[in-house]
Design an enzyme around this catalytic site. Structure first.
Site, PDB file in Angstrom:
ATOM      1  N   GLU A 321      40.398  42.214  47.358  1.00  0.00           N
ATOM      2  CA  GLU A 321      39.958  40.840  47.142  1.00  0.00           C
ATOM      3  C   GLU A 321      39.360  40.255  48.412  1.00  0.00           C
ATOM      4  OE1 GLU A 321      41.799  38.011  44.060  1.00  0.00           O
ATOM      5  OE2 GLU A 321      42.662  37.335  45.953  1.00  0.00           O
ATOM      6  N   HIS A 350      51.958  66.236  43.235  1.00  0.00           N
ATOM      7  CA  HIS A 350      51.978  66.853  41.907  1.00  0.00           C
ATOM      8  C   HIS A 350      51.072  66.115  40.931  1.00  0.00           C
ATOM      9  CE1 HIS A 350      55.398  69.484  42.981  1.00  0.00           C
ATOM     10  NE2 HIS A 350      55.739  68.460  43.746  1.00  0.00           N
ATOM     11  N   LYS A 454      37.544  34.002  35.281  1.00  0.00           N
ATOM     12  CA  LYS A 454      38.276  32.878  34.692  1.00  0.00           C
ATOM     13  C   LYS A 454      37.376  32.077  33.764  1.00  0.00           C
ATOM     14  CE  LYS A 454      41.540  32.331  38.531  1.00  0.00           C
ATOM     15  NZ  LYS A 454      42.031  31.425  39.611  1.00  0.00           N
TER      16      LYS A 454
END
EC number: 5.3.1.9
Length: 528
Positions: A321, A350, A454
């Site tokens: 950000e 793994h 938003k």
């Protein structure tokens, strides 16, 4: 004469005994004159950091100061009013914590508060989650739970765990603006759960927000237990050492003084202008070298400690950000950024290390090594080794394999996972982000693209409500997506309306029904 690797290691290994921190950059490819070439630019950056800490406008897009450094050293604040506010807030947090722990402040049905439900999103939750997970023990004074999304099923999982003790659960609602949708929804869901149990939410609730915000006004009008401040000069992703993190962590039983002390001492160390003595500068320069100052590379975080499994998630927000920007400070298109991902060692060995070794070389790795394995003695297992010996060997083996494949890595070593060391790591990466942002000339302290998401979210909700209102006004009439677009006169929204309707008919909340057809795009929707 070619430098031996041992000599390179000695020249590229830095120990900071006062921080119990070691930094190894010997597995990065650095030219002999790299640091001397970067020295003039670093000199300018140190001057800019100094101005930032003294209260200069460091976020020009929003005309804001950047003061998260003041949170752990109020004496640095540019005026006495800010310094006093910080000191008073820390003291108020400690007093409130003592009142909760002692039972002076009790739940409405008596007894004592046992649990904390923290409701937030992004920077209002990631930092506290990371620190809580890293430092939590079975001796914690209160148990901390989190709601950090607007996913109903996810909230149900948390409320199911809390239901037997909801009457002894303290709810902390965190939102700087007071209008964040995810946090508002979490708060309203919590209110509903308390209401169902015939509990008064206000007698269990605490707000952390800016004075005057919607959340502040709600907490005042409903007479919640407490309200703690958030300040304009602290961004969400650097707020964990403000009330955002300190309230819940103190209630959990974590030593917040030690947490702040670790950050404060690291701030002092990374304020230094001698690059070799400044671990944050070295980190930022390694990021700059790995990306050639152009961004776009992946930063793979590999903490070899279960307690640090959320560190990668926390750093995703702090780094991505802050650094993921379309334009630089001059307004030029640069598309900067570092993509962060990671799991934990040796689990990573793994899973995706296969790709790190043989896939695209578009990344660099940061290992986090913790020297202390556990509190008690470890049993000797196979090969005359403890499980901790194997964990370190796994780190060393993965690093060696990466080096053999020509892949770069950095190793950060700390002595133990303590409040001091966690505070130190938070400060270290905050400062490294600030320095790297200055190296690539972007504003690390705003996030304009987040607002785009938003805005689009709000538009989707508005369109959904229009569709619902139309269907309810024409009950039992059936409409395809295309017919609804035509009736609502909203061209180019077919895909969005289709997605909205598929979700609406999959849930009973709004009573949307479906008449199926052979072709899914001929399906008709209606409300009875």
């Amino acid at each position: 004469m070619t430098e031996s690797f041992w000599q390179k290691f000695k020249n590229s290994f830095y120990a900071y005994s006062d921080l119990n921190l070691m930094l190894d950059i010997s597995h990065m490819t650095i030219s002999e004159n790299f640091f001397s070439q970067m020295a003039p630019q670093m000199e300018k950056i140190y001057a800019q950091i100094d101005l930032l800490e003294k209260g200069a406008i460091a976020n020009p897009d929003e005309n804001r100061r950047v003061g998260h450094y003041w949170l752990r050293n109020p004496e640095l604040a540019p005026d006495m009013e800010i310094a006093q506010a910080i000191q008073e807030n820390i003291e108020n947090i400690k007093v409130f914590t003592q009142q909760i722990h002692s039972g002076k402040i009790r739940p409405e049905n008596g007894g004592i508060f046992k649990n904390i439900l923290l409701i937030g999103v992004g920077g209002s939750c990631l930092g506290p989650q990371f620190v809580s997970e890293a430092l939590g023990t079975n001796k914690d004074q209160m148990v901390l739970y989190f709601i950090d999304n607007t996913d109903p099923d996810g909230m149900d999982q948390i409320f199911t765990r809390l239901e037997p003790e909801l009457d002894s659960t303290l709810c902390i609602v965190i939102s700087k603006s007071g209008g964040t949708l995810e946090t508002r929804n979490g708060m309203l869901e919590a209110k509903n759960r308390y209401h169902i149990k015939s509990l008064d939410f206000s007698k269990h609730a605490v707000s952390i927000t800016q004075v005057g915000s919607k959340l502040y006004q709600t907490s005042q009008s409903e007479r919640w237990l407490r309200s703690f401040p958030m300040w304009d000069w602290v961004g969400g992703r650097t707020s964990v050492l403000s009330a955002v993190g300190l309230v819940g962590l103190a209630l959990q039983g974590i030593d917040i003084d030690s947490l702040l002390a670790g950050a404060r001492l690291c701030d002092e160390k990374t304020r230094g202008v001698i690059t070799s003595q400044n671990p944050a500068s070295l980190l930022a320069l390694m990021w700059y070298k790995a990306t050639e100052g152009k961004g776009g590379k992946q930063m793979v975080m590999l903490p070899y400690k279960d307690r640090l499994v959320l560190f990668s998630k926390y750093l995703q927000q702090l780094i991505m950000e802050s650094l993921g920007k379309e334009k630089d400070l001059e307004g030029r298109i640069v598309h900067q950024g570092l993509a962060v991902f990671g799991n934990k060692g040796s689990t990573d060995q793994h899973s995706y290390v296969q790709q790190l070794l043989e896939g695209s070389d578009n990344f660099f790795v940061t290992f986090i090594e913790v020297l202390r394995d556990r509190v008690q003695l470890s049993p000797i297992l196979a090969d005359n080794s403890t499980s901790g010996d194997y964990l370190q060997a796994s780190l060393l083996g993965t690093r060696a394999a990466l080096t053999m494949k020509g892949r770069e890595s950095i190793t950060i070593t700390i002595s133990d996972v303590t409040p001091f060391s966690i505070g130190m790591l938070i400060s270290l990466f905050e400062r490294a982000v600030s320095i790297y942002a200055l190296l690539v000339n972007v504003n690390a302290y705003h996030q304009p693209a987040v607002e785009m998401g938003k805005t689009c979210t709000g538009e989707a909700i508005t369109l959904k409500n229009c569709v619902l209102a139309f269907l309810r006004a024409h009950r039992n009439q059936k409409f395809t997506v295309e017919e609804l677009v035509e009736q609502l006169d909203c061209p180019n929204t077919e895909e969005l309306i289709f997605k909205l309707l598929v979700h609406l008919r999959s849930n009973p909340d709004h009573s949307v029904k479906l008449k199926k057809h052979e072709n899914i795009f001929d399906d008709q929707y209606y409300v009875e």
